[in-house]
Design a protein around this motif. Structure first.
Motif, PDB file in Angstrom:
ATOM      1  N   LEU B 215       0.797  -1.229   0.000  1.00 36.75           N
ATOM      2  CA  LEU B 215       0.000   0.000   0.000  1.00 36.75           C
ATOM      3  C   LEU B 215       0.836   1.290   0.000  1.00 36.75           C
ATOM      4  N   PRO B 216       1.983   1.358   0.710  1.00 36.49           N
ATOM      5  CA  PRO B 216       2.741   2.612   0.651  1.00 36.49           C
ATOM      6  C   PRO B 216       3.556   2.774  -0.641  1.00 36.49           C
ATOM      7  N   ALA B 217       3.505   1.782  -1.556  1.00 45.30           N
ATOM      8  CA  ALA B 217       4.357   1.852  -2.751  1.00 45.30           C
ATOM      9  C   ALA B 217       3.939   3.005  -3.658  1.00 45.30           C
ATOM     10  N   ASP B 218       4.900   3.445  -4.482  1.00 46.07           N
ATOM     11  CA  ASP B 218       4.663   4.624  -5.326  1.00 46.07           C
ATOM     12  C   ASP B 218       3.504   4.423  -6.300  1.00 46.07           C
ATOM     13  N   PHE B 219       3.446   3.219  -6.902  1.00 46.42           N
ATOM     14  CA  PHE B 219       2.409   3.049  -7.925  1.00 46.42           C
ATOM     15  C   PHE B 219       1.014   3.121  -7.327  1.00 46.42           C
ATOM     16  N   VAL B 220       0.896   2.746  -6.043  1.00 47.94           N
ATOM     17  CA  VAL B 220      -0.408   2.855  -5.393  1.00 47.94           C
ATOM     18  C   VAL B 220      -0.742   4.337  -5.175  1.00 47.94           C
ATOM     19  N   ARG B 221       0.279   5.077  -4.761  1.00 45.28           N
ATOM     20  CA  ARG B 221       0.056   6.508  -4.535  1.00 45.28           C
ATOM     21  C   ARG B 221      -0.314   7.200  -5.853  1.00 45.28           C
ATOM     22  N   THR B 222       0.385   6.789  -6.912  1.00 44.02           N
ATOM     23  CA  THR B 222       0.088   7.370  -8.221  1.00 44.02           C
ATOM     24  C   THR B 222      -1.357   7.105  -8.612  1.00 44.02           C
ATOM     25  N   ALA B 223      -1.760   5.845  -8.423  1.00 40.79           N
ATOM     26  CA  ALA B 223      -3.133   5.490  -8.777  1.00 40.79           C
ATOM     27  C   ALA B 223      -4.116   6.330  -7.968  1.00 40.79           C
ATOM     28  N   ARG B 224      -3.821   6.480  -6.676  1.00 44.82           N
ATOM     29  CA  ARG B 224      -4.709   7.281  -5.828  1.00 44.82           C
ATOM     30  C   ARG B 224      -4.743   8.713  -6.322  1.00 44.82           C
ATOM     31  N   ALA B 225      -3.551   9.239  -6.699  1.00 41.88           N
ATOM     32  CA  ALA B 225      -3.463  10.632  -7.139  1.00 41.88           C
ATOM     33  C   ALA B 225      -4.228  10.852  -8.432  1.00 41.88           C
ATOM     34  N   LYS B 226      -4.254   9.786  -9.270  1.00 42.72           N
ATOM     35  CA  LYS B 226      -5.010   9.912 -10.511  1.00 42.72           C
ATOM     36  C   LYS B 226      -6.499   9.958 -10.245  1.00 42.72           C
ATOM     37  N   GLY B 227      -6.889   9.632  -9.025  1.00 39.99           N
ATOM     38  CA  GLY B 227      -8.302   9.664  -8.684  1.00 39.99           C
ATOM     39  C   GLY B 227      -8.978   8.319  -8.800  1.00 39.99           C
ATOM     40  N   VAL B 228      -8.194   7.239  -8.890  1.00 45.56           N
ATOM     41  CA  VAL B 228      -8.800   5.907  -8.911  1.00 45.56           C
ATOM     42  C   VAL B 228      -9.450   5.656  -7.554  1.00 45.56           C
ATOM     43  N   ASP B 229     -10.667   5.097  -7.570  1.00 42.57           N
ATOM     44  CA  ASP B 229     -11.318   4.946  -6.276  1.00 42.57           C
ATOM     45  C   ASP B 229     -10.727   3.781  -5.500  1.00 42.57           C
ATOM     46  N   ASP B 230     -10.995   3.790  -4.208  1.00 40.12           N
ATOM     47  CA  ASP B 230     -10.337   2.900  -3.259  1.00 40.12           C
ATOM     48  C   ASP B 230     -10.455   1.436  -3.664  1.00 40.12           C
ATOM     49  N   ARG B 231     -11.645   1.068  -4.108  1.00 43.06           N
ATOM     50  CA  ARG B 231     -11.902  -0.315  -4.496  1.00 43.06           C
ATOM     51  C   ARG B 231     -10.950  -0.761  -5.592  1.00 43.06           C
ATOM     52  N   ALA B 232     -10.822   0.061  -6.609  1.00 39.29           N
ATOM     53  CA  ALA B 232      -9.986  -0.299  -7.748  1.00 39.29           C
ATOM     54  C   ALA B 232      -8.506  -0.230  -7.386  1.00 39.29           C
ATOM     55  N   VAL B 233      -8.152   0.703  -6.499  1.00 35.05           N
ATOM     56  CA  VAL B 233      -6.756   0.780  -6.071  1.00 35.05           C
ATOM     57  C   VAL B 233      -6.354  -0.548  -5.435  1.00 35.05           C
ATOM     58  N   ILE B 234      -7.220  -1.026  -4.555  1.00 32.87           N
ATOM     59  CA  ILE B 234      -6.923  -2.297  -3.890  1.00 32.87           C
ATOM     60  C   ILE B 234      -7.005  -3.445  -4.890  1.00 32.87           C
ATOM     61  N   GLY B 235      -8.133  -3.534  -5.581  1.00 36.83           N
ATOM     62  CA  GLY B 235      -8.394  -4.685  -6.433  1.00 36.83           C
ATOM     63  C   GLY B 235      -7.445  -4.788  -7.609  1.00 36.83           C
ATOM     64  N   ARG B 236      -7.251  -3.670  -8.314  1.00 37.36           N
ATOM     65  CA  ARG B 236      -6.473  -3.722  -9.549  1.00 37.36           C
ATOM     66  C   ARG B 236      -4.980  -3.571  -9.313  1.00 37.36           C
ATOM     67  N   HIS B 237      -4.620  -2.711  -8.358  1.00 40.70           N
ATOM     68  CA  HIS B 237      -3.203  -2.357  -8.245  1.00 40.70           C
ATOM     69  C   HIS B 237      -2.505  -3.063  -7.087  1.00 40.70           C
ATOM     70  N   ALA B 238      -2.992  -2.803  -5.888  1.00 41.81           N
ATOM     71  CA  ALA B 238      -2.257  -3.315  -4.725  1.00 41.81           C
ATOM     72  C   ALA B 238      -2.384  -4.827  -4.593  1.00 41.81           C
ATOM     73  N   LEU B 239      -3.630  -5.332  -4.710  1.00 43.90           N
ATOM     74  CA  LEU B 239      -3.860  -6.748  -4.448  1.00 43.90           C
ATOM     75  C   LEU B 239      -3.101  -7.626  -5.432  1.00 43.90           C
ATOM     76  N   ARG B 240      -3.034  -7.185  -6.683  1.00 44.89           N
ATOM     77  CA  ARG B 240      -2.328  -7.978  -7.690  1.00 44.89           C
ATOM     78  C   ARG B 240      -0.905  -8.273  -7.271  1.00 44.89           C
ATOM     79  N   ASN B 241      -0.243  -7.267  -6.752  1.00 50.27           N
ATOM     80  CA  ASN B 241       1.134  -7.462  -6.320  1.00 50.27           C
ATOM     81  C   ASN B 241       1.204  -8.200  -4.998  1.00 50.27           C
ATOM     82  N   ALA B 242       0.211  -7.934  -4.160  1.00 50.73           N
ATOM     83  CA  ALA B 242       0.232  -8.556  -2.841  1.00 50.73           C
ATOM     84  C   ALA B 242      -0.216 -10.009  -2.910  1.00 50.73           C
TER      85      ALA B 242
END
Lengths: 287, 321
Positions: B215-242
């Motif tokens: 979750l503290p990784a840069d790509f997650v922050r980038t996604a959040r900054a782009k305005g991706v909503d929380d669900r997609a941040v977790i589902g698409r970005h963070a969870l995939r790596n985790a």
């Protein structure tokens, strides 16, 4: 040096969250009770009080944990069982920690071919499932005396920690102070003991804490299969499984030893988790 | 990829060979042999005759070679206590154990991952704290203890489920197919829950830790900054790596579940490998104990092979190394 240790311990205590502090106090109490068992316990562990009148008695003021089918006082047996269970687990884990740390340090210091061979050996040993290996060995040599049980548990449990130690030592080895020590002419032994060892202790400490919990459960499980600690020596494992044989009628005979196992394991896990978070800088980021 | 799989396969074969060698050495280092039991009327001559008949008098190296040969051909020895070949005894038991473990894996991973995500996402909330504490407690409970509590709670105090066995021994043969299936399901519930609960808690704790590292990784922050909503941040970005560590955990969970199954099977008298082994230990049936342990080790090797290959497929970085 002792003042240092004292201050370090105080800082560590201050850094621990409340549940970990409580767990630490509970553990200290358990160890104290185990050591003081002969003084604290109301009876002798194998003393049959009155095989007719006091057989299978439920908890009462005279026998807070009840009695078993041979009219032995269960509180006494749980206290003496703590001695066996805690001693077996602690000694076995310390043995694993020492062997594993030494192996990992030697591999990391030697490097090159020696390291590669040592790691392949380690891979091979890690790939044999520990519980199954223990069952096979203990079944063949059944019954195993306690020191041998400790040795077997200790010698089959060091593989993971030596991996952690090696990985940690490899990164420490390249740091400036180690390079400086080496260029000043420090030998391999000195490098390992004075410079690498103090810097790889964090994973070892965490491993040791969590490891005691694992071994308590493992010893209980092996005793359950009839290949661990044997009657009349009480350990929490043998007491618990002794209790399960007539569980429905005499629930107390399994409940209290079981609760002792669960409470101890839980405390060790809480402390281990907290130590990992407090001591390991890599976890600070996420904490 | 083919090279990677081949290398891992070679590793697994070496492990199986190693396990077989260890089993052989253990068997021969142990005190006595199958014919050294006490019996006043069996003379030394007869014992020697038996030893010659079963090959125990040959040089150790020859015995070892023969042993390797028969293991490779799938012959694992003869069970003294059951009076049938070990292979036959295990053939019936293995599917029951694997079925139990497979179901426990299939249930605990999705549920554990979900729980881990929940705990990581709502880290500050009270419900996540409760879930976190609960999974710590669950992960600390020995599964034999849970099994026993389930037995006491749901087979004795509240007799909802049978206390043990795989089917109703008396009635199963007379049931209609539907009833028979329900009967099997009823017998499955408690052992399965006992195995699944601990596994779920362990998976949840791993997943939470993995997500907290991601979750503290840069790509997650980038996604959040782009305005991706929380669900997609977790589902698409963070969870995939985790999720990657979950594959490794799958391989690690196998031996843990297998040893867990030994205890759960004994408590619920589930006629799988675990019960077979515990009974064999009681009867000092060494060939059966060793064969079961060996097969267990082979299964673990296969499990970690599968996990590694899956990891290689999911993460190209691994293959290159």
């Amino acid at each position: 040096m002792f003042a240092d240790l004292n201050a370090g311990a105080r800082r560590l205590w201050a850094g621990l969250p409340l549940p970990a502090r409580v767990a630490l106090v509970v553990l200290a109490l358990l160890y104290a009770l185990a050591i003081a068992a002969p003084a604290v316990a109301p009876y002798l562990p194998s003393e049959q009080l009155d095989i007719v009148a006091l057989k299978d008695q439920g908890p009462s003021w005279a026998h807070p944990f009840g009695t078993d089918r041979y009219s032995r006082d269960l509180l006494t047996r749980v206290l003496y069982g703590a001695r066996v269970s805690l001693a077996v687990a602690t000694l076995a884990v310390l043995m694993s920690a020492v062997v594993g740390t030494a192996y990992g340090l030697v591999a990391a210091t030697a490097g090159g071919f020696v390291d590669a061979v040592m790691m392949r050996l380690l891979d091979a040993m890690l790939s044999i499932p520990r519980v199954l290996l223990l069952i096979a060995m203990l079944a063949l040599w059944n019954p195993v005396p306690l020191p041998a049980l400790v040795a077997l548990l200790g010698l089959t449990g060091w593989f993971e920690v030596s991996r952690l130690v090696r990985a940690e030592a490899l990164s420490v080895r390249e740091r400036d102070f180690v390079v400086a020590a080496r260029s000043l002419g420090a030998g391999a032994g000195r490098l390992m003991l004075r410079h690498l060892l103090p810097n790889v202790l964090v994973p070892v400490i965490v491993f040791t804490t969590l490891g005691v919990a694992n071994i308590i459960v493992l010893e209980a499980g092996l005793s359950f299969l009839g290949v661990g600690v044997h009657e009349p020596v009480p350990s929490w494992g043998t007491l618990f499984f002794d209790g399960t044989e007539a569980f429905v009628g005499t629930w107390w005979s399994a409940l209290f030893p079981g609760a002792a196992i669960v409470a101890t394991v839980l405390c060790f896990n809480i402390v281990g988790d907290a130590l990992r978070r407090v001591l390991d800088p890599r976890h600070l980021r996420s904490a | 990829m083919a090279r990677f799989v081949a290398a891992r396969l070679a590793h697994a074969i070496v492990v199986c060979f190693l396990v077989t060698t260890v089993a052989f050495l253990l068997l021969h280092a142990a005190p006595g042999d199958p014919f050294s039991f006490d019996h006043p009327r069996i003379s030394a001559d007869i014992r020697d005759l038996w030893r010659a008949e079963f090959g125990y008098d040959r040089p150790l190296l020859e015995q070892y070679a023969r042993y390797l040969g028969s293991v490779a051909r799938g012959k694992l020895g003869f069970s003294h206590s059951l009076h049938i070949p070990v292979g036959e005894a295990l053939a019936g038991a293995i599917p029951r154990t694997l079925g139990l473990m497979g179901l426990a894996l299939a249930l605990s991973f999705p549920f554990g991952i979900w729980l881990g995500v929940f705990e990581a996402r709502r880290r500050a909330s009270a419900s996540a704290r409760v879930a976190n504490a609960a999974s710590l407690v669950m992960a600390s409970l020995p599964n034999f203890w849970i099994a026993l509590m389930l037995l006491l709670g749901f087979a004795y105090w509240l007799p909802l489920f049978p206390a043990g066995g795989i089917v109703d021994v008396l009635m199963h043969d007379y049931m209609s197919p539907g009833q028979a299936l329900a009967d099997r399901a009823r017998h499955l519930v408690l052992p399965l829950v006992a195995l699944t609960l601990v596994a779920t808690a362990v998976v949840a704790r791993f997943q939470r830790a993995a997500l907290q590292d991601t979750l503290p990784a840069d790509f997650v922050r980038t996604a959040r900054a782009k305005g991706v909503d929380d669900r997609a941040v977790i589902g698409r970005h963070a969870l995939r790596n985790a999720l990657l560590p979950m594959i490794t955990l799958g391989g690690l969970a196998f031996p843990a579940l297998l040893s867990g199954a030994v205890f759960v099977e004994k408590i619920f008298t589930w006629p799988g490998m675990g019960l077979l082994v515990t009974n064999a230990i009681g009867a000092r049936d060494y060939p059966l104990v060793l064969a079961a342990v060996q097969l267990g080790a082979f299964m673990v090797a296969a499990g970690s092979l599968l996990a590694d290959v899956a990891y290689g497929m999911a993460d190209p970085r691994i293959r290159v190394r």
